[in-house]
Motif scaffolding. Structure first.
Motif, PDB file in Angstrom:
ATOM      1  N   ARG A 281       0.800  -1.217   0.000  1.00 24.45           N
ATOM      2  CA  ARG A 281       0.000   0.000   0.000  1.00 24.45           C
ATOM      3  C   ARG A 281       0.833   1.267   0.000  1.00 24.45           C
ATOM      4  O   ARG A 281       0.297   2.357   0.027  1.00 24.45           O
ATOM      5  N   THR A 282       2.150   1.110  -0.041  1.00 18.92           N
ATOM      6  CA  THR A 282       2.999   2.304  -0.008  1.00 18.92           C
ATOM      7  C   THR A 282       3.774   2.461  -1.305  1.00 18.92           C
ATOM      8  O   THR A 282       4.887   2.956  -1.318  1.00 18.92           O
ATOM      9  N   PHE A 283       3.184   2.065  -2.412  1.00 19.93           N
ATOM     10  CA  PHE A 283       3.852   2.136  -3.708  1.00 19.93           C
ATOM     11  C   PHE A 283       4.329   3.539  -4.012  1.00 19.93           C
ATOM     12  O   PHE A 283       5.387   3.741  -4.610  1.00 19.93           O
ATOM     13  N   ASN A 284       3.568   4.533  -3.576  1.00 16.55           N
ATOM     14  CA  ASN A 284       3.968   5.897  -3.903  1.00 16.55           C
ATOM     15  C   ASN A 284       5.081   6.416  -3.009  1.00 16.55           C
ATOM     16  O   ASN A 284       5.410   7.589  -3.052  1.00 16.55           O
ATOM     17  N   ARG A 285       5.676   5.549  -2.190  1.00 14.60           N
ATOM     18  CA  ARG A 285       6.860   5.923  -1.425  1.00 14.60           C
ATOM     19  C   ARG A 285       8.111   5.251  -1.974  1.00 14.60           C
ATOM     20  O   ARG A 285       9.101   5.088  -1.271  1.00 14.60           O
TER      21      ARG A 285
END
Length: 130
Positions: A27-31
């Protein structure tokens, strides 16, 4: 942690196009800054392109500049590599990789070295026939 799965490889004639996809779990792909690398038979793995968190900054190797475009869709947890005007020397296994980061990189700060990436996919074969 993130798991990466590449797809979209195949056999194409010189001058043709392919679009590779890399689907990421978590869920933290954008990090993560994301990158594409490739490895031809008998050669070392080499950098192809990278993209920042937001997709606002990109970079690519001189050998593919103007022909390949990296992009990402954070809503779909996917990074893409659009490859146009393919050449026989583009034949390789293509890998996507993830670089965890707490900041949005500008184009000059994007990671371009293998050791800067913590997570790797298993690769997808691209074969360009001349």
């Amino acid at each position: 942690q993130v798991q990466l799965v590449e797809s979209g490889g195949g056999l194409v004639q010189a001058g043709g196009s392919l679009r590779l996809s890399c689907a990421a779990s978590g869920r933290t792909f954008n990090r993560y800054a994301m990158g594409w690398f490739r490895q031809a038979p008998g050669k070392a793995r080499e950098y192809v392109a990278a993209i920042s968190w937001s997709g606002g900054s990109t970079d690519s190797a001189d050998s593919v500049k103007g022909r390949f475009t990296i992009s990402r869709d954070n809503a779909r947890n996917t990074v893409y590599l659009q490859m146009n005007s393919l050449k026989s020397e583009d034949t390789a296994v293509y890998y996507c990789a993830a670089h965890p980061t707490a900041q949005e990189y500008g184009p000059m700060k994007l990671p371009t070295q293998m050791e800067e990436y913590d997570y790797w996919g298993r690769g997808t074969q691209v074969t360009v026939s001349s």
